[in-house]
Design a protein around this motif. Structure first.
Motif, PDB file in Angstrom:
ATOM      1  N   PHE A 323       0.479   0.687   1.870  1.00  0.00           N
ATOM      2  CA  PHE A 323      -0.368  -0.366   2.453  1.00  0.00           C
ATOM      3  C   PHE A 323      -0.439  -1.581   1.524  1.00  0.00           C
ATOM      4  CE2 PHE A 323      -1.691   3.152   5.094  1.00  0.00           C
ATOM      5  CZ  PHE A 323      -1.971   2.552   6.310  1.00  0.00           C
ATOM      6  N   SER A 324      -0.540  -1.328   0.214  1.00  0.00           N
ATOM      7  CA  SER A 324      -0.577  -2.455  -0.734  1.00  0.00           C
ATOM      8  C   SER A 324       0.725  -3.253  -0.677  1.00  0.00           C
ATOM      9  CB  SER A 324      -0.790  -1.950  -2.164  1.00  0.00           C
ATOM     10  OG  SER A 324      -2.025  -1.268  -2.248  1.00  0.00           O
ATOM     11  N   ASP A 325       1.857  -2.522  -0.616  1.00  0.00           N
ATOM     12  CA  ASP A 325       3.165  -3.185  -0.570  1.00  0.00           C
ATOM     13  C   ASP A 325       3.292  -4.118   0.631  1.00  0.00           C
ATOM     14  OD1 ASP A 325       3.992  -1.951  -2.849  1.00  0.00           O
ATOM     15  OD2 ASP A 325       5.177  -0.394  -1.857  1.00  0.00           O
ATOM     16  N   ALA A 326       2.720  -3.696   1.753  1.00  0.00           N
ATOM     17  CA  ALA A 326       2.849  -4.481   2.991  1.00  0.00           C
ATOM     18  C   ALA A 326       2.255  -5.880   2.834  1.00  0.00           C
ATOM     19  CB  ALA A 326       2.173  -3.757   4.155  1.00  0.00           C
ATOM     20  N   PHE A 327       1.346  -6.050   1.861  1.00  0.00           N
ATOM     21  CA  PHE A 327       0.707  -7.356   1.669  1.00  0.00           C
ATOM     22  C   PHE A 327       1.253  -8.092   0.444  1.00  0.00           C
ATOM     23  CE2 PHE A 327      -2.034  -4.861   4.309  1.00  0.00           C
ATOM     24  CZ  PHE A 327      -2.438  -5.765   5.275  1.00  0.00           C
ATOM     25  N   ARG A 329       4.254 -10.041  -1.803  1.00  0.00           N
ATOM     26  CA  ARG A 329       5.332 -11.016  -1.527  1.00  0.00           C
ATOM     27  C   ARG A 329       6.674 -10.343  -1.300  1.00  0.00           C
ATOM     28  NH1 ARG A 329       4.544 -16.712  -3.673  1.00  0.00           N
ATOM     29  NH2 ARG A 329       6.638 -16.966  -2.881  1.00  0.00           N
ATOM     30  N   ASP A 330       6.953  -9.307  -2.112  1.00  0.00           N
ATOM     31  CA  ASP A 330       8.296  -8.714  -2.137  1.00  0.00           C
ATOM     32  C   ASP A 330       8.724  -8.081  -0.821  1.00  0.00           C
ATOM     33  OD1 ASP A 330       8.313  -9.454  -4.714  1.00  0.00           O
ATOM     34  OD2 ASP A 330       8.022  -7.459  -5.574  1.00  0.00           O
ATOM     35  N   HIS A 331       7.765  -7.713   0.004  1.00  0.00           N
ATOM     36  CA  HIS A 331       8.117  -7.004   1.240  1.00  0.00           C
ATOM     37  C   HIS A 331       8.121  -7.903   2.472  1.00  0.00           C
ATOM     38  CE1 HIS A 331       7.503  -3.571  -1.349  1.00  0.00           C
ATOM     39  NE2 HIS A 331       7.954  -2.764  -0.410  1.00  0.00           N
ATOM     40  N   GLN A 332       7.787  -9.173   2.304  1.00  0.00           N
ATOM     41  CA  GLN A 332       7.729 -10.079   3.468  1.00  0.00           C
ATOM     42  C   GLN A 332       9.151 -10.457   3.902  1.00  0.00           C
ATOM     43  OE1 GLN A 332       4.641 -10.449   4.635  1.00  0.00           O
ATOM     44  NE2 GLN A 332       3.970  -9.354   2.814  1.00  0.00           N
TER      45      GLN A 332
END
Length: 475
Positions: A323-327, A329-332
Motif C-alpha cells: 500500500f505504501s509503494d502504491a503512493f 513516486r517509483d510506482h507511478q
C-alpha cells in the motif's frame, strides 16, 4: 455479467493490446481449469462455433469451442497487425475485426484524424456495431493508443468521437501513452496537444501513461535482479514485466516488458468485472466516484508489487508495504508525485489474499500523509477481487484523481509552444483538407484551460481542513 470491447489503434495500441490479450488468456487459463466457457470469460471473449464461420450465435453453455476477443484492431500500417495474425494469438481474431492500410499516417495527427477518419468512418462504425451486437450488456469501450504518432493520436481520437456518437451511454476509458521528451517523433508535441483536446471533450476516463516511467520501472526491476538484491527470493515468472508462461515462445521484443505493465494495469482494472470478490467494483463506479468534474478525468495509476517474493504466506508488514509503494513516486506510471499533490479522489483495486480489514487499516494509516480536497476528505473507493494475477498472491492498482498530472501537461504545452512559436512543421498539417490554424490555437487553449483548472485546485491545498458538521441527534 457485463462485456467490454477493446479498440486498439496504431502501432503502440496494437502492441499493448497484443500483450493484454496474451496475459488475459493466461489469467483465465489459470482459473478456468475445466475449459468451460463461463461468465468471467464472456466479459472479453466470445465462444464461437468455427463451423459456422464465426457468424453463428455465441455458445453460452459447455466447453470452449473457439474464443474470439471482443476487439477491433486498427492500424494504417499493417506491420504490427500482420505480426499478431502470424503469432500465437492469430486464432483469437478474425478478418472481420481488422482495419488496416499500408501507407501509415506519417506522424501527422491530421492525416489520421481528417483523412483516414473520413475514409474509414463507415467501415469502423459497421465493425463496432457488429462487435456491440455480440454483447448482452455492453458496459465499456477501452481505447488503447499513443499520443505521439499520427494514427494513434489522430485516428484514435476520431474513433473516440465516433463511440460517443454511436454509443453515447457506453463508458469510454482511454489508455493513452504519452511520448517522452527524448521522443524520436519531432511532431509529437503537435499530435499530443491536438489529441488532448479530443480527450478533454469526449472521454469518460483517461489513464495517462508515460514512456519514460515505464522505461524506468523496467530498468529498476532488472537492476534489482542483476544486483542480486532480490536473489532467489523472487518467484519464478512473477515479474509484472515478464512474458514467461504466456503463449509466446519467441524472443521478447524491446517494448514487451513496458507493454506488459500497461496490460497488467488493464487486467487489474477489469478484474472485478471478470471475477468474484467480496467488494466488487464496476467500471462505471470508477468514473462515478473518481471524476467530480467532467474535464478532470485523468487518473494517475500505480501498480504494486512489480514482482512477487517466493514465500506466499505474506506477513502483514509486506502487505502494508504494498500500500505504501502504491503512493510512492517509483510506482507511478507517469512522472508524478501524488503524495505531495492534491487528491480529488482515490480508488484502490486489490486482488488476491487480502481482507477488507487490511484495506481499512492501510487507508487509515496513509490518510494523514495524503492531501485531499476539503470537500472530499473521505474520497476513497475500494474494490476487492479474490483472484490474484498469475504468479502473485496479491496485487494492488491505485487510481488517483490528483493534481500531480499537471506537470506532465505543462511540459507538453512547453514543447508544443517551442515548435508553434516558430510555426515549424505547420505546413505539413495545414495542407490537409479541413485542417486550419485555428485547430492548433483551439487545442492549446483547451490544454491551457485544463492546466488552469488544476492550478485553481492546487491553490486550495494546505487550507484549513474543514470537517463537515455532523447531524446532531436529539435524544
Amino acid at each position: 455479467m457485463t462485456q467490454s470491447v477493446v479498440v486498439q489503434v496504431g502501432q503502440c495500441g496494437n502492441q499493448v493490446g497484443c500483450r493484454f490479450w496474451d496475459l488475459a488468456l493466461r489469467e483465465h487459463a489459470a482459473v478456468n481449469k475445466k475449459g468451460i466457457y463461463d461468465e468471467a470469460l464472456s466479459s472479453f471473449f466470445r465462444n464461437v462455433d468455427t463451423r459456422s464461420g464465426g457468424n453463428g450465435p455465441d455458445i453460452y453453455k459447455g466447453k470452449i469451442c473457439s474464443l474470439k476477443a471482443r476487439a477491433l484492431l486498427i492500424d494504417m500500417e499493417e506491420g504490427v497487425v500482420n505480426e499478431i495474425l502470424q503469432g500465437p494469438l492469430r486464432d483469437v481474431f478474425d478478418s472481420k475485426q481488422l482495419i488496416t492500410d499500408v501507407s501509415g499516417s506519417g506522424n501527422n495527427w491530421a492525416v489520421g484524424h481528417k483523412i483516414y477518419g473520413c475514409q474509414y468512418r463507415e467501415n469502423i462504425v459497421e465493425k463496432l456495431r457488429k462487435t456491440a451486437e455480440h454483447c448482452d450488456c455492453l458496459q465499456c469501450f477501452f481505447i488503447i493508443h499513443s499520443m505521439g504518432g499520427g494514427t494513434g493520436s489522430g485516428l484514435g481520437t476520431f474513433v473516440l468521437n465516433l463511440l460517443e456518437e454511436e454509443f453515447p451511454e457506453v463508458y469510454r476509458f482511454v489508455t493513452s501513452v504519452y511520448p517522452s521528451g527524448e521522443d524520436d517523433v519531432i511532431t509529437s508535441p503537435y499530435n499530443s496537444v491536438l489529441a488532448m483536446k479530443e480527450l478533454n471533450e469526449h472521454a469518460d476516463c483517461v489513464l495517462p501513461i508515460e514512456n519514460e516511467s515505464l522505461f524506468e520501472i523496467v530498468n529498476k526491476i532488472h537492476q534489482m535482479i542483476s544486483s542480486g538484491k532480490l536473489g532467489s527470493t523472487v518467484k519464478q515468472n512473477s515479474l509484472v514485466t515478464s512474458s514467461a508462461g504466456s503463449s509466446k515462445t519467441i524472443q521478447e521484443k524491446p517494448f514487451d516488458a513496458m507493454n506488459n505493465i500497461v496490460a497488467n494495469l488493464l487486467l487489474n482494472l477489469t478484474s472485478s468485472a471478470r471475477f468474484e470478490g467480496s467488494l466488487n467494483m464496476d467500471l462505471n463506479e470508477i468514473s462515478m466516484n473518481l471524476v467530480p468534474f467532467p474535464r478532470l478525468h485523468y487518473l494517475v495509476s500505480s501498480l504494486t508489487p512489480l514482482y512477487t517474493l517466493a514465500d506466499v504466506n505474506v506477513p502483514s508488514r509486506r502487505l502494508d508495504q504494498m500500500f505504501s509503494d502504491a503512493f510512492s513516486r517509483d510506482h507511478q506510471l507517469i512522472q508524478a508525485d501524488p503524495k505531495h499533490s492534491l487528491y480529488l479522489a482515490c480508488a484502490l483495486l486489490v486482488r488476491g489474499n487480502v481482507q477488507v480489514s487490511d484495506l481499512r487499516r492501510n487507508i487509515e494509516r496513509l490518510k494523514p500523509s495524503l492531501h485531499f480536497v476539503s470537500w472530499n476528505q473521505e474520497g476513497w473507493k475500494t474494490g476487492l477481487c479474490s483472484v490474484p494475477p498469475v504468479g502473485h498472491s496479491h496485487s494492488l492498482l491505485a487510481l488517483a484523481n490528483n493534481t500531480c498530472v499537471k506537470p506532465t501537461f505543462i511540459e507538453l504545452k512547453d514543447r508544443f509552444m517551442k515548435l508553434y512559436k516558430k510555426k515549424a512543421h505547420l505546413h505539413h498539417y495545414l495542407q490537409i483538407d479541413g485542417m486550419e490554424q485555428s485547430c492548433f490555437s483551439e487545442a492549446i487553449s483547451s490544454l491551457s484551460d485544463l492546466i488552469e483548472e488544476y492550478n485553481e485546485l492546487d491553490a486550495t491545498k494546505g487550507g484549513p481542513r474543514i470537517d463537515p458538521s455532523r447531524l446532531k441527534i436529539a435524544v
